[in-house]
Structures are given as C-alpha cells and as structure tokens.
Design an enzyme around this catalytic site. Sequence first.
Site, PDB file in Angstrom:
ATOM      1  N   HIS A 114      49.385  42.003  38.867  1.00 51.51           N
ATOM      2  CA  HIS A 114      48.285  42.056  37.898  1.00 51.51           C
ATOM      3  C   HIS A 114      48.756  42.462  36.495  1.00 51.51           C
ATOM      4  O   HIS A 114      48.725  43.650  36.169  1.00 51.51           O
ATOM      5  CB  HIS A 114      47.261  43.096  38.363  1.00 51.51           C
ATOM      6  CG  HIS A 114      46.410  42.648  39.501  1.00 51.51           C
ATOM      7  ND1 HIS A 114      45.247  41.939  39.328  1.00 51.51           N
ATOM      8  CD2 HIS A 114      46.553  42.815  40.838  1.00 51.51           C
ATOM      9  CE1 HIS A 114      44.700  41.686  40.498  1.00 51.51           C
ATOM     10  NE2 HIS A 114      45.475  42.202  41.449  1.00 51.51           N
ATOM     11  N   CYS A 149      46.387  36.983  41.276  1.00 48.56           N
ATOM     12  CA  CYS A 149      45.933  37.513  42.571  1.00 48.56           C
ATOM     13  C   CYS A 149      44.927  36.556  43.215  1.00 48.56           C
ATOM     14  O   CYS A 149      45.291  35.461  43.605  1.00 48.56           O
ATOM     15  CB  CYS A 149      45.370  38.921  42.377  1.00 48.56           C
ATOM     16  SG  CYS A 149      45.264  39.840  43.927  1.00 48.56           S
ATOM     17  N   GLU A 204      47.180  42.289  33.780  1.00 47.22           N
ATOM     18  CA  GLU A 204      46.086  42.908  33.011  1.00 47.22           C
ATOM     19  C   GLU A 204      45.944  44.394  33.330  1.00 47.22           C
ATOM     20  O   GLU A 204      45.293  45.130  32.596  1.00 47.22           O
ATOM     21  CB  GLU A 204      44.771  42.156  33.264  1.00 47.22           C
ATOM     22  CG  GLU A 204      44.046  42.501  34.561  1.00 47.22           C
ATOM     23  CD  GLU A 204      44.654  41.835  35.799  1.00 47.22           C
ATOM     24  OE1 GLU A 204      45.741  41.239  35.693  1.00 47.22           O
ATOM     25  OE2 GLU A 204      44.038  41.927  36.884  1.00 47.22           O
TER      26      GLU A 204
END
Lengths: 248, 86
Positions: free
Chosen positions: A204, A87, A206
């Site tokens: 994302h 990002c 994570e």
Amino acid sequence: MYRFAVIVFPGSNCDHDCYHAVKHVLGEGCEFVWHEEEDLSRFDAVIVPGGFSYGDYLRTGAIASLSPVMKAVADFASNGGPVIGICNGFQILVEAGLLPGALIRNSSLQFVCKWVDIRVERNDTPFTYNLEVGDILRIPVAHGEGNYFTTDEGIKTLKDESRVVFRYVTPEGEASPEANPNGSIDNIAGICSEEGNVLGLMPHPERCAEELLGGEDGRLIFESIISWLDAGRDKRQRAEIPAMKADA
Amino acid sequence: MKEYRVKVEVKLKPVVLDPQGKSILSALRNLGFGEVEDARIGKLIELTIKDGSADNVEERVTEMCRKLLSNHVIENFDVKVEEKNV
C-alpha cells in the site's frame, strides 16, 4: 495540476487514503469516482484502491471487476493512461483481465499486516519512473489473499516480457522465501501490463506517503506517475508506451 | 414448466496449492484419522433455473462459470443438472 481518479466500490476502504495522498500530500487534483460511472476520459491517472469490494464474495475482486466503471478503466488503459491497482485494486484488475494471473489465499492462511521491503525490477513504467532498478522501498502490506499465482506458461511470459515490477526482498535486497509474506510465485509483489501502463501491487503506497505515517517510500510511486505525466509524449514514445488520451 | 436445480462445483486446480485443505488434512490426522491422504476445499453453488424450454441449461450454466462463477486461472468447474417438474 493533474486529475487523478480514485474508483470507489461498495466495500472499498483505502479510497480516502489514496485521495489524501494525491490531494493533500502531493497537491494534485483528485476525485472519487463511483463504480457506476462510465467515463474516465477527464482524468490523467486512475487509482483502483484497496478494501473489500463486495465483501470479497465469490472471489476477491470478482464482482467489482464486472462494475460499469471497469469498462471505462479498460478503455482508459488501452489509451495508454496510467492505472494503478493497490491490494484489492490489484485483485480487481486481475479479475477484470487487465493483468494476468490470480491472487489466492496467503500460503500461511493468515491475514498479513506488516512492513515489507520490495525491490524495483524495472523503472520504465509510469509508477517507477523516478526510481532505479534495484531500489528497495519499505511499504506496508495488509491482505489475506495476496499470493500471486499463474501457470508455468504465465510466469514464463511475465519473465520474458519483464512484467514483474516489484519483488518482495530482504532489507538487503535478496528475494528469499523469508522475505515473501504470502507465498507469491517468484516473490512477485507487483506486475504490469504488456504496455507497462497498468500496475497491480499488493503493498500500500498510500499508507506510507508521508513521514507521519512512519515512512515516505510510497510517495515515490505517486511522484513517479506525476513525473511520467510531466515528461509527456516524447519520453513515453521512447519507452514505447502509447500516448495518453488526454494528450490527443 | 420445468425447473432445474443445478449444482456447480468449483475446485482449485490440482497444481494450485490449497492451504485450507492442508490445514484440514492436518486437523483430521490430529483427530486420529490417519487414513486421510489428502484434503482439498472447493465451493458448491446451487442454482435454481426456471426456463420452459431449457434444453440449453448446461450450456448456459457453463457460460456462467466461464464469466463469473469460476476463475479459469486457478479453478476447474463441474456442472450437474437435475430436472424437477413443477
């Protein structure tokens, strides 16, 4: 145990999520690295996390790309170490010139925060090492400026060199305009450097590295990095990716 | 001692889609300004430069644009230097 670095800029806000995914979900070593540090040679992998570094002033990632640590990230990358920018991290890598092109305002003008499906376009990178070409991952995006842009010449180079790693697709795997959350050229969700060891992506991983978060597909990307590191120098040479400094 | 006011205009290249400009275009037309053909958004950066021997102001600011103020992939820039005696 491998040592991951999570770079922290003023305004990073996904740094703790990345740290959690690496340290607690995967059980690897992880350290926050303040953007003023100038040496990353003690690490095996580097994560440039998401957020709003420097408040997105001037252009997203523009100010952060000039931080002292970015010289160290460039050195780490040129030695073949795996670098993943997520990002805002992707935006920073692009502004730093480690990846080509630019990320501009979403074509909808809206901040887009939702789950998307992305298709694996190549699996000889450290980040897709455990995946197959054509695999579809379900990973959330959250950005206002994720619209990947490059010149006609730039897009030709990316295609000729197979540098698109992920594309936005429908759940069935079709790279259609409907599947594209931000207007990116050619449905591009993630690209890599010429050598393949630097990846930038808008989704994302994570944020979906454990079932508690509603999905685990993101873990496959982090696990790939670990498997790639495990595979060591021989496999890397076969993939024509330069050996890591840590091996030297 | 001379002071220079420098205006840097940073504009998206024509080939780059400008959704903000499109929104403004549509809003202006909704307001009845049907004559508006196109609208593009850019940035104006004003610099105050102090340098007694600044015959290279434009050159220096151009370098600033290349290194930071603009992104050559998506933007063009224009530098206008105004001289001001202090």
